[in-house]
Design an enzyme around this catalytic site. Structure first.
Site, short mmCIF file in Angstrom:
data_model
loop_
_atom_site.label_atom_id
_atom_site.label_comp_id
_atom_site.label_asym_id
_atom_site.label_seq_id
_atom_site.Cartn_x
_atom_site.Cartn_y
_atom_site.Cartn_z
N ARG A 107 0.83 -1.21 0.00
CA ARG A 107 0.00 0.00 0.00
C ARG A 107 0.87 1.27 0.00
O ARG A 107 1.91 1.30 0.63
CB ARG A 107 -0.91 0.01 1.23
CG ARG A 107 -2.02 -1.02 1.20
CD ARG A 107 -2.87 -0.93 2.46
NE ARG A 107 -2.08 -1.14 3.67
CZ ARG A 107 -1.62 -0.18 4.45
NH1 ARG A 107 -1.89 1.08 4.19
NH2 ARG A 107 -0.91 -0.46 5.54
N LYS A 248 -8.49 -2.34 0.72
CA LYS A 248 -8.41 -1.52 1.92
C LYS A 248 -9.17 -0.21 1.76
O LYS A 248 -9.59 0.39 2.75
CB LYS A 248 -6.95 -1.24 2.28
CG LYS A 248 -6.22 -2.47 2.82
CD LYS A 248 -6.93 -3.07 4.03
CE LYS A 248 -6.13 -4.21 4.64
NZ LYS A 248 -6.91 -4.91 5.70
N HIS A 267 -10.29 -4.47 12.19
CA HIS A 267 -9.22 -5.07 11.40
C HIS A 267 -8.78 -6.33 12.12
O HIS A 267 -7.88 -6.31 12.96
CB HIS A 267 -8.05 -4.08 11.26
CG HIS A 267 -6.97 -4.57 10.35
ND1 HIS A 267 -5.63 -4.35 10.60
CD2 HIS A 267 -7.02 -5.26 9.18
CE1 HIS A 267 -4.91 -4.88 9.64
NE2 HIS A 267 -5.74 -5.44 8.77
N SER A 285 0.51 -6.84 10.68
CA SER A 285 1.19 -7.76 9.79
C SER A 285 2.36 -8.45 10.50
O SER A 285 3.14 -7.81 11.20
CB SER A 285 1.70 -7.01 8.57
OG SER A 285 2.36 -7.86 7.68
N LYS A 289 -1.90 -13.46 12.67
CA LYS A 289 -3.37 -13.38 12.65
C LYS A 289 -3.98 -14.42 11.71
O LYS A 289 -4.90 -15.15 12.10
CB LYS A 289 -3.78 -11.97 12.22
CG LYS A 289 -5.27 -11.70 12.24
CD LYS A 289 -5.56 -10.23 11.91
CE LYS A 289 -5.01 -9.86 10.56
NZ LYS A 289 -5.33 -8.49 10.16
N THR A 290 -3.46 -14.51 10.50
CA THR A 290 -4.00 -15.46 9.52
C THR A 290 -3.70 -16.89 9.95
O THR A 290 -4.56 -17.78 9.88
CB THR A 290 -3.41 -15.19 8.12
OG1 THR A 290 -3.77 -13.86 7.72
CG2 THR A 290 -3.94 -16.17 7.11
N ASP A 304 -9.59 -11.12 7.91
CA ASP A 304 -9.00 -9.78 7.96
C ASP A 304 -9.94 -8.65 8.36
O ASP A 304 -9.51 -7.71 9.01
CB ASP A 304 -8.39 -9.45 6.59
CG ASP A 304 -7.45 -8.26 6.64
OD1 ASP A 304 -6.62 -8.19 7.56
OD2 ASP A 304 -7.56 -7.40 5.75
N ARG A 370 1.66 -12.11 -2.22
CA ARG A 370 0.29 -12.31 -1.77
C ARG A 370 -0.47 -13.29 -2.65
O ARG A 370 -0.18 -13.44 -3.83
CB ARG A 370 -0.47 -10.97 -1.79
CG ARG A 370 0.02 -9.95 -0.79
CD ARG A 370 -0.62 -10.12 0.55
NE ARG A 370 -0.15 -9.15 1.53
CZ ARG A 370 -0.73 -8.98 2.72
NH1 ARG A 370 -1.79 -9.71 3.04
NH2 ARG A 370 -0.26 -8.11 3.57
#
Length: 582
Positions: A107, A248, A267, A285, A289-290, A304, A370
């Site tokens: 981003r 996003k 988030h 990041s 989390k994932t 997410d 990604r």
């Protein structure tokens, strides 16, 4: 290279605005759009045969006309064909589409703007994450985007954001690339075909990645721009091909509208157990989390973006966007399997040009490789995308200083403190120029996507936590026995055991003993099933105890400095619940 124009002769007539025909209803309410339309001569629309139920609310309502052809809501297979014919990407082994995003492999956070206009200016927390743009400069950019798309093939995707139908937002993305249209189709919820014709977006993105801004004329920081006009329900994105920018942008929009209605947008990842109890995972990041939300014993709600309403939590998206750098089948089989399926988009991963296999360990383009894939590629998922009120909330942090306990139980006051703090640490190798552990603070675990003041979200979170009696945990996936370069990262099996114990209620019973960390003021369990007792207190894992105390005090000071910006906005009980300042 020209795309196949099968069906180019199939037309749908429109009004010739410049010859005095009535303006569309939307234009009558929008002086900016009216000016754009009145200066453009619109010809007959060319709708491709493979388009699926083009909406009656056409491109003219967004100031766009004279395009070469309009491709509406194309299915995945057609978008693959267009992407390949246009040389936008390659099909790799077993079917994914691989693409390069060029200069931007992440981003462009410094290039995001909100238009300062009457309907939203009092709500937006202006600052580095929410820079302002003058309405006149936005209008000029809008005109440039519309002109840029003339005589080009455009792809229109009408989708929905949000599985909870009460708060679902109709969205439209207009882009110049087939693969970006596929990205949106993959990442969001597709309406039923019969509903597409009447689709009217609440928010629209005009996506022109090949068009560059002129910083001097357009008053942008660079040639890249992500500009949102909340009053018009319109965003302009240009100068970047990174797919996550669109995702996003829509999340940012949800983070604006919903909290103003008392709905908490988050988030976060979320999953649900067989007992119906949901869990929410906040984390920046690299915190896991994932990975940790993908639990074979629990169903994934989403990875997410979520909202928390009076009915519980629900996923905003219809897909997942996972990092795949150094991904292995053994560690993350679910995500790994998606990199070998038709319908997955792979960004910035090196492909063997001979056998078309991917090298997921190659970071020569970026560390931020990604994969975007539909959530139905996850076998163990919550099909409805919704779950009940969470019983547990997990704040994930990767403490590279080796100071934080592996798990701590937070009070409601501490939960608000650490939610606003949003602490984690960057380590060497994750970003250019990072040579040693660096403390990072991002309020709400996602400040760049939060247009309102962070305390709007924190107060909603605390209210819901108290109302539903939620346990909140600070789970550290970082280092033990010393800082990065000296100690070792916590074993994933121990992190999973701690998480399992927390979610199963094994750390909240009356027979579980806790002790207080004297410097950090955190409550640490003294035992946990399948985890050695000595690692639960981080000081035990350091050979040099004095060095640990010094490091802990240093982190405590950093946390206080990071929290100073919120002191005037929070209650007294939150101000005093952080680490000890002495």
């Amino acid at each position: 290279l020209e795309v196949s124009t099968t069906g180019r002769n199939k037309t749908m007539s429109t009004r010739d605005v410049s010859d005095g025909a009535p303006l569309p209803k939307e234009a009558k309410k929008n002086p900016n759009l009216q000016e754009i339309l009145s200066s453009t001569h619109f010809t007959t629309r060319h709708i491709t045969d493979c388009s699926v139920n083009p909406s009656d609310f056409g491109l003219v309502n967004h100031g766009i006309g004279n395009v070469f052809e309009e491709n509406w809501n194309l299915p995945t297979s057609a978008l693959y064909e267009h992407a390949i014919k246009r040389k936008e990407g390659n099909i790799v082994h077993l079917g994914p589409l691989t693409v390069r995003t060029g200069k931007h492999t992440g981003r462009a956070a410094g290039d995001k703007y909100f238009v300062r206009e009457p309907s939203s200016e009092k709500n937006i927390a202006w600052g580095p994450s929410n820079q302002e743009m003058d309405p006149e400069h936005f209008k000029a950019l809008h005109v440039k985007c519309a002109a840029y798309l003339q005589n080009r093939s455009v792809y229109v995707m009408d989708v929905l954001a949000g599985h909870d139908e009460r708060y679902q937002m109709p969205v439209r993305v207009i882009t110049e690339n087939a693969w970006h249209a596929l990205f949106i189709r993959t990442m969001f919820i597709r309406p039923k075909d019969e509903d597409l014709k009447g689709h009217v977006p609440k928010f629209t993105i005009i996506h022109t990645p090949g068009m560059l801004a002129d910083p001097k004329h357009d008053k942008t920081r660079s040639s890249t721009f992500i500009t949102l006009h909340m009053g018009q329900g319109l965003a302009l994105i240009g100068g970047t091909h990174y797919g996550g920018e669109m995702k996003k942008c829509i999340f940012t929009v949800m983070n604006y509208y919903l909290p103003l209605e008392g709905i908490l947008s988050m988030h976060s990842a979320a999953n649900i157990g067989d007992d119906g109890n949901s869990a929410v995972f906040f984390g920046l990041s690299g915190t896991g989390k994932t990975t940790l939300s993908a639990d074979e014993s629990r169903k994934l709600i989403g990875d997410d973006e979520h909202i928390w309403t009076d009915n519980g939590v629900s996923n905003i998206e219809g897909g997942c966007y996972a990092k795949v750098i150094r991904l292995s089948k053994e560690a993350e089989p679910t995500i790994w399997n998606t990199t070998r399926r038709f319908g997955t988009i792979i960004e910035n991963v090196i492909m063997n040009p001979v056998n078309r296999t991917l090298d997921l360990s190659d970071a020569s383009i970026t560390e931020n490789t990604r994969a975007a894939y539909p959530i139905h590629f996850v076998p163990n998922r919550q099909v409805s995308g919704c779950g009940g009120h969470p019983k547990n909330i997990i704040f994930l942090t990767c403490d590279a200083f080796g100071v934080l306990p592996p798990i701590s139980k937070l009070t409601e006051q501490q939960a608000e403190f650490y939610f606003l703090l949003g602490y984690t640490a960057k380590v060497a190798g994750t970003e250019i120029g990072v040579k040693e552990p660096t403390a990072t603070f991002s309020a709400c675990f996602g400040l760049p996507f939060m247009p309102l003041h962070p305390t709007v979200y924190s107060k909603l979170l605390r209210k819901k936590m108290v109302e539903h009696k939620v346990n909140v945990w600070l789970l550290n996936t970082g280092w033990s026995g010393g800082a990065y370069g000296v100690g070792e990262r916590f074993a994933i099996k121990h992190t999973r055991a701690l998480l399992e114990a927390a979610l199963d209620g094994k750390l909240t019973g009356g027979d579980v003993e806790y002790k207080q960390h004297e410097i950090l003021n955190l409550s640490m369990p003294t035992s946990c099933p399948n985890v050695p007792d000595d690692v639960l207190d981080p000081m035990n894992t350091w050979k040099d105890k004095d060095a640990y105390v010094a490091q802990a005090k240093d982190l405590a000071k950093r946390m206080h400095v990071g929290f100073e910006q919120f002191v005037e906005y929070v209650a007294d009980d939150v101000k005093v619940c952080g680490p000890n300042s002495e």
